[in-house]
Motif scaffolding. Structure first.
Motif, PDB file in Angstrom:
ATOM      1  N   ALA A 103       0.831  -1.204   0.000  1.00 32.12           N
ATOM      2  CA  ALA A 103       0.000   0.000   0.000  1.00 32.12           C
ATOM      3  C   ALA A 103       0.867   1.257   0.000  1.00 32.12           C
ATOM      4  O   ALA A 103       0.555   2.241  -0.677  1.00 32.12           O
ATOM      5  N   ASP A 104       1.963   1.241   0.762  1.00 30.42           N
ATOM      6  CA  ASP A 104       2.895   2.375   0.787  1.00 30.42           C
ATOM      7  C   ASP A 104       3.452   2.646  -0.608  1.00 30.42           C
ATOM      8  O   ASP A 104       3.534   3.798  -1.048  1.00 30.42           O
ATOM      9  N   PHE A 105       3.840   1.578  -1.279  1.00 27.51           N
ATOM     10  CA  PHE A 105       4.470   1.735  -2.592  1.00 27.51           C
ATOM     11  C   PHE A 105       3.456   2.126  -3.667  1.00 27.51           C
ATOM     12  O   PHE A 105       3.800   2.843  -4.619  1.00 27.51           O
ATOM     13  N   MET A 106       2.210   1.690  -3.489  1.00 27.11           N
ATOM     14  CA  MET A 106       1.156   2.124  -4.407  1.00 27.11           C
ATOM     15  C   MET A 106       0.912   3.628  -4.268  1.00 27.11           C
ATOM     16  O   MET A 106       0.662   4.321  -5.259  1.00 27.11           O
ATOM     17  N   LYS A 107       1.012   4.141  -3.033  1.00 28.12           N
ATOM     18  CA  LYS A 107       0.863   5.590  -2.823  1.00 28.12           C
ATOM     19  C   LYS A 107       2.003   6.349  -3.496  1.00 28.12           C
ATOM     20  O   LYS A 107       1.796   7.435  -4.040  1.00 28.12           O
ATOM     21  N   LEU A 108       3.208   5.769  -3.455  1.00 30.19           N
ATOM     22  CA  LEU A 108       4.337   6.371  -4.168  1.00 30.19           C
ATOM     23  C   LEU A 108       4.024   6.487  -5.654  1.00 30.19           C
ATOM     24  O   LEU A 108       4.301   7.519  -6.285  1.00 30.19           O
ATOM     25  N   ASP A 109       3.465   5.427  -6.203  1.00 31.03           N
ATOM     26  CA  ASP A 109       3.145   5.431  -7.627  1.00 31.03           C
ATOM     27  C   ASP A 109       2.056   6.463  -7.942  1.00 31.03           C
ATOM     28  O   ASP A 109       2.077   7.093  -9.007  1.00 31.03           O
ATOM     29  N   GLU A 110       1.131   6.659  -7.018  1.00 33.02           N
ATOM     30  CA  GLU A 110       0.093   7.687  -7.191  1.00 33.02           C
ATOM     31  C   GLU A 110       0.721   9.079  -7.246  1.00 33.02           C
ATOM     32  O   GLU A 110       0.329   9.921  -8.064  1.00 33.02           O
ATOM     33  N   ILE A 111       1.692   9.329  -6.377  1.00 30.45           N
ATOM     34  CA  ILE A 111       2.382  10.625  -6.377  1.00 30.45           C
ATOM     35  C   ILE A 111       3.128  10.804  -7.699  1.00 30.45           C
ATOM     36  O   ILE A 111       3.145  11.896  -8.274  1.00 30.45           O
ATOM     37  N   ALA A 112       3.736   9.722  -8.171  1.00 27.50           N
ATOM     38  CA  ALA A 112       4.444   9.779  -9.461  1.00 27.50           C
ATOM     39  C   ALA A 112       3.484  10.169 -10.585  1.00 27.50           C
ATOM     40  O   ALA A 112       3.826  10.979 -11.459  1.00 27.50           O
ATOM     41  N   THR A 113       2.274   9.619 -10.562  1.00 30.76           N
ATOM     42  CA  THR A 113       1.264   9.953 -11.570  1.00 30.76           C
ATOM     43  C   THR A 113       0.841  11.409 -11.462  1.00 30.76           C
ATOM     44  O   THR A 113       0.733  12.121 -12.473  1.00 30.76           O
ATOM     45  N   GLN A 114       0.620  11.877 -10.245  1.00 30.98           N
ATOM     46  CA  GLN A 114       0.233  13.280 -10.033  1.00 30.98           C
ATOM     47  C   GLN A 114       1.329  14.227 -10.513  1.00 30.98           C
ATOM     48  O   GLN A 114       1.049  15.276 -11.108  1.00 30.98           O
ATOM     49  N   CYS A 115       2.575  13.853 -10.262  1.00 32.20           N
ATOM     50  CA  CYS A 115       3.715  14.662 -10.688  1.00 32.20           C
ATOM     51  C   CYS A 115       3.772  14.748 -12.208  1.00 32.20           C
ATOM     52  O   CYS A 115       3.988  15.822 -12.783  1.00 32.20           O
ATOM     53  N   GLU A 116       3.545  13.626 -12.849  1.00 37.81           N
ATOM     54  CA  GLU A 116       3.553  13.565 -14.311  1.00 37.81           C
ATOM     55  C   GLU A 116       2.416  14.414 -14.893  1.00 37.81           C
ATOM     56  O   GLU A 116       2.603  15.147 -15.875  1.00 37.81           O
ATOM     57  N   GLU A 117       1.240  14.337 -14.274  1.00 32.74           N
ATOM     58  CA  GLU A 117       0.092  15.111 -14.738  1.00 32.74           C
ATOM     59  C   GLU A 117       0.344  16.612 -14.595  1.00 32.74           C
ATOM     60  O   GLU A 117      -0.024  17.406 -15.469  1.00 32.74           O
ATOM     61  N   ALA A 118       0.979  17.005 -13.492  1.00 29.43           N
ATOM     62  CA  ALA A 118       1.292  18.422 -13.280  1.00 29.43           C
ATOM     63  C   ALA A 118       2.237  18.920 -14.370  1.00 29.43           C
ATOM     64  O   ALA A 118       2.088  20.036 -14.881  1.00 29.43           O
ATOM     65  N   LEU A 126       3.682  23.048  -9.100  1.00 24.68           N
ATOM     66  CA  LEU A 126       3.110  21.835  -8.507  1.00 24.68           C
ATOM     67  C   LEU A 126       3.979  20.632  -8.829  1.00 24.68           C
ATOM     68  O   LEU A 126       4.180  19.756  -7.978  1.00 24.68           O
ATOM     69  N   LYS A 127       4.517  20.594 -10.040  1.00 22.84           N
ATOM     70  CA  LYS A 127       5.395  19.482 -10.429  1.00 22.84           C
ATOM     71  C   LYS A 127       6.601  19.400  -9.506  1.00 22.84           C
ATOM     72  O   LYS A 127       6.971  18.328  -9.027  1.00 22.84           O
ATOM     73  N   ARG A 128       7.233  20.540  -9.234  1.00 26.81           N
ATOM     74  CA  ARG A 128       8.395  20.553  -8.333  1.00 26.81           C
ATOM     75  C   ARG A 128       8.010  20.095  -6.936  1.00 26.81           C
ATOM     76  O   ARG A 128       8.739  19.344  -6.282  1.00 26.81           O
ATOM     77  N   ASP A 129       6.850  20.547  -6.480  1.00 24.98           N
ATOM     78  CA  ASP A 129       6.386  20.170  -5.142  1.00 24.98           C
ATOM     79  C   ASP A 129       6.140  18.665  -5.056  1.00 24.98           C
ATOM     80  O   ASP A 129       6.538  18.011  -4.079  1.00 24.98           O
ATOM     81  N   LEU A 130       5.498  18.106  -6.079  1.00 23.14           N
ATOM     82  CA  LEU A 130       5.198  16.673  -6.082  1.00 23.14           C
ATOM     83  C   LEU A 130       6.456  15.830  -6.275  1.00 23.14           C
ATOM     84  O   LEU A 130       6.558  14.723  -5.742  1.00 23.14           O
ATOM     85  N   ALA A 137       8.005  11.085   0.646  1.00 20.37           N
ATOM     86  CA  ALA A 137       7.150   9.940   0.968  1.00 20.37           C
ATOM     87  C   ALA A 137       7.978   8.666   1.076  1.00 20.37           C
ATOM     88  O   ALA A 137       7.728   7.816   1.943  1.00 20.37           O
ATOM     89  N   LEU A 138       8.980   8.532   0.212  1.00 21.16           N
ATOM     90  CA  LEU A 138       9.877   7.377   0.282  1.00 21.16           C
ATOM     91  C   LEU A 138      10.594   7.351   1.622  1.00 21.16           C
ATOM     92  O   LEU A 138      10.696   6.292   2.265  1.00 21.16           O
ATOM     93  N   ALA A 139      11.074   8.498   2.076  1.00 19.58           N
ATOM     94  CA  ALA A 139      11.753   8.575   3.374  1.00 19.58           C
ATOM     95  C   ALA A 139      10.789   8.271   4.515  1.00 19.58           C
ATOM     96  O   ALA A 139      11.150   7.588   5.486  1.00 19.58           O
ATOM     97  N   GLU A 140       9.560   8.766   4.407  1.00 19.39           N
ATOM     98  CA  GLU A 140       8.584   8.560   5.486  1.00 19.39           C
ATOM     99  C   GLU A 140       8.220   7.092   5.650  1.00 19.39           C
ATOM    100  O   GLU A 140       7.905   6.643   6.756  1.00 19.39           O
TER     101      GLU A 140
END
Length: 217
Positions: A103-118, A126-130, A137-140
């Motif tokens: 589940a943690d790694f799926m959330k990482l992939d979601e952030i990756a998608t959001q970053c790509e969309e930005a 927003l891209k830089r922020d994501l 998130a990886l560190a957390e």
């Protein structure tokens, strides 16, 4: 009723930070201390406190009794930050693979998608922020409080580097795709691949291969 000094400092801090991150203040530009104080009808003390905080975070340089300017990072500065970030991110991958969940790694992939969309929507702020959020998130996931603390301390510096040293469009697409690949490797419990990807990802972005030998990291 007068505003508490901490609120005044935060107001000045956010205003100067916005000037920097929207490139209204560029590297080596002097910060207009008196103008900031006048704009918010406050004394110079909270403005100076705000500038000291931004200097501590790596965005300003203070020359006592002279002036304050926006920091200009040399390529050596960028590579020093890159080496530190790569060291922390490789440890993040190792610890995340040990303690993280699917589940943690799926959330990482979601952030990756959001970053790509930005990026595709040309919302580069927003891209830089994501982008930074992905690595945070990886560190957390590791649960290591010191590692998370050190990543947070690099956060603004890294956003500033991305602002001042943007990738070409083709390199940016590759960079963002690597976020997905790192997440996918972790989802499939392939720690070795995830480590290789994070090394390639950051070595490329910080141009570390120009100074360090192949396979150094």
């Amino acid at each position: 009723m007068a505003k508490p000094n901490t609120m005044l400092r935060e107001t000045a801090y956010q205003y100067i930070l916005d000037l920097i991150m929207t490139q209204q203040l560029l590297p080596n530009d002097k910060v207009p201390e008196s103008s900031v104080a006048k704009k918010f009808e406050i004394s110079r003390t909270p403005v100076r406190d705000a500038m000291q905080q931004l200097a501590n975070e790596g965005l300003l340089e203070i020359f006592p009794n002279r002036y304050v300017k926006v920091k200009a990072y040399s390529m050596d500065d960028v590579m020093e930050i890159g080496v530190l970030r790569l060291s922390m991110d490789t440890m993040s991958v190792k610890l995340a693979s040990l303690f993280g969940s699917r589940a943690d790694f799926m959330k990482l992939d979601e952030i990756a998608t959001q970053c790509e969309e930005a990026f595709l929507n040309q919302d580069l702020s927003l891209k830089r922020d994501l982008d930074c959020k992905f690595h945070m998130a990886l560190a957390e996931i590791t649960g290591n409080k010191l590692l998370i603390k050190f990543q947070k301390e690099l956060y603004l510096r890294i956003q500033y580097i991305m602002l001042c040293y943007p990738n070409t469009i083709e390199r940016e697409k590759e960079h963002l795709q690597q976020h997905h690949e790192i997440a996918e490797a972790l989802i499939h419990n392939d720690t070795d691949l995830a480590l290789k990807l994070i090394v390639d990802h950051l070595t490329s972005f910080y141009n570390l291969s120009s100074k360090y030998p192949t396979n150094f990291f």
